[in-house]
Write a protein that holds these residues in place. Structure first.
Motif, mmCIF file in Angstrom:
data_model
loop_
_atom_site.group_PDB
_atom_site.id
_atom_site.type_symbol
_atom_site.label_atom_id
_atom_site.label_comp_id
_atom_site.label_asym_id
_atom_site.label_seq_id
_atom_site.Cartn_x
_atom_site.Cartn_y
_atom_site.Cartn_z
ATOM 1 N N MET A 26 0.838 -1.198 0.000
ATOM 2 C CA MET A 26 0.000 0.000 0.000
ATOM 3 C C MET A 26 0.878 1.255 0.000
ATOM 4 O O MET A 26 1.949 1.288 0.581
ATOM 5 N N ARG A 27 0.386 2.313 -0.673
ATOM 6 C CA ARG A 27 1.157 3.545 -0.745
ATOM 7 C C ARG A 27 1.406 4.127 0.634
ATOM 8 O O ARG A 27 2.500 4.627 0.919
ATOM 9 N N ALA A 28 0.418 4.070 1.526
ATOM 10 C CA ALA A 28 0.578 4.659 2.853
ATOM 11 C C ALA A 28 1.703 3.988 3.625
ATOM 12 O O ALA A 28 2.451 4.645 4.346
ATOM 13 N N ARG A 29 1.826 2.669 3.491
ATOM 14 C CA ARG A 29 2.931 1.988 4.183
ATOM 15 C C ARG A 29 4.273 2.394 3.573
ATOM 16 O O ARG A 29 5.251 2.590 4.303
ATOM 17 N N GLN A 30 4.335 2.512 2.261
ATOM 18 C CA GLN A 30 5.583 2.914 1.634
ATOM 19 C C GLN A 30 5.991 4.326 2.054
ATOM 20 O O GLN A 30 7.177 4.614 2.213
ATOM 21 N N LEU A 31 5.025 5.177 2.264
ATOM 22 C CA LEU A 31 5.331 6.507 2.787
ATOM 23 C C LEU A 31 5.830 6.420 4.214
ATOM 24 O O LEU A 31 6.785 7.105 4.607
ATOM 25 N N TRP A 32 5.184 5.578 5.020
ATOM 26 C CA TRP A 32 5.621 5.377 6.408
ATOM 27 C C TRP A 32 7.074 4.931 6.463
ATOM 28 O O TRP A 32 7.842 5.375 7.317
ATOM 29 N N LEU A 33 7.483 4.078 5.536
ATOM 30 C CA LEU A 33 8.863 3.605 5.511
ATOM 31 C C LEU A 33 9.850 4.743 5.280
ATOM 32 O O LEU A 33 11.015 4.639 5.650
ATOM 33 N N ARG A 34 9.372 5.827 4.672
ATOM 34 C CA ARG A 34 10.247 6.974 4.427
ATOM 35 C C ARG A 34 10.366 7.887 5.635
ATOM 36 O O ARG A 34 11.441 8.424 5.902
ATOM 37 N N PHE A 35 9.266 8.102 6.365
ATOM 38 C CA PHE A 35 9.375 9.069 7.466
ATOM 39 C C PHE A 35 9.633 8.428 8.820
ATOM 40 O O PHE A 35 10.108 9.100 9.736
#
Length: 274
Positions: free
Chosen positions: A1-10
């Motif tokens: 999911m895109r939201a998890r991939q974003l979480w991995l960045r921040f």
């Protein structure tokens, strides 16, 4: 999911708050007795001199007795305001060591995008996100970016707790399910959050749909990125990926953690929006 991939960045950028030598040195100098007192004091400080009962409720997966070993004693060591200043000093030192030059156009651009996303994060039912959003924004871009990442992180975490509650999954049960699904050492997970073996075994066999919880968490975390838009979100990902990789590669605390977070491995997978 895109939201998890974003979480991995921040998430790696936020995690320097607690799990770095600089953070530990700062809380030791403040007078904390052990790393966990520093952790609970710094993370809870935006809430004010919160009781262990309140912190156990909003942090969720920690055994209340573990929280009570640090709070309210931490507030006798230093005020919440002093803990906030201490955590910012630790973050500053850690980021300067891990990233080297923090005065770059890329970090300044990431900070502006992160701030825009963080300001779009819903606060209703999200106590840790709201408490951090109420704090002053740091002036320096690398710390402004950290503050944005912290708000985004706590907003996602608050939403995750709400999803666990809605699906009837208790604090210790959530850890047991997570350990089983991610092949994590149960003894490590249990002790990392202060649960007894008896408490763990009482819930270890209970069912729970963590996939549904993660889906609900992602959905609840989507508003900042919808507000930022496709182009802004893509640029934020582009800017944050090398920062997250450098931090994760240089931060020993990222090697083993109860979140099953391995940014070095996971960020190497192409297709951030899949």
């Amino acid at each position: 999911m895109r939201a998890r991939q974003l979480w991995l960045r921040f998430e790696p950028y936020h995690d320097v708050t607690y799990f770095t030598p600089e953070s530990r040195a700062a809380t030791d100098a403040l007078g904390c007795r052990g790393g966990w007192m520093g952790y609970f004091g710094m993370r809870a400080a935006p809430l004010g001199a919160a009781s262990p009962e309140l912190v156990s409720a909003v942090f969720y997966t920690f055994a209340p007795r573990m929280v009570a070993r640090a709070l309210p004693d931490a507030w006798a060591v230093a005020s919440p305001a002093e803990f906030l200043a201490t955590r910012l000093a630790g973050v500053d030192g850690a980021l300067r060591r891990l990233l080297g030059d923090v005065d770059t156009p890329e970090i300044a651009e990431a900070a502006a995008l992160g701030r825009e996303a963080a300001l779009a994060a819903p606060l209703g039912g999200r106590p840790l996100a709201a408490a951090n959003r109420a704090l002053p924004w740091p002036a320096e871009p690398h710390l402004e970016l950290w503050h944005a990442c912290t708000i985004l992180r706590e907003a996602r975490g608050d939403g995750h707790v709400a999803a666990l509650v809605a699906h009837g999954i208790g604090p210790c049960q959530a850890l047991a399910l997570y350990a089983r699904e991610h092949s994590l050492d149960p003894a490590y997970m249990r002790t990392a959050r202060g649960w007894t073996l008896q408490e763990w075994e009482a819930v270890a066999g209970l069912p729970g749909d963590l996939a549904a919880v993660e889906s609900a968490t992602d959905a609840a975390a989507s508003a900042p990125w919808e507000a930022l838009g496709t182009a802004g979100t893509s640029r934020f990902v582009e800017l944050m990926t090398p920062l997250a990789l450098r931090i994760a590669s240089g931060n020993e605390a990222m090697r083993v953690n109860p979140m099953a977070l391995d940014p070095v491995r996971e960020l190497a997978v192409p297709g951030w929006n899949t």
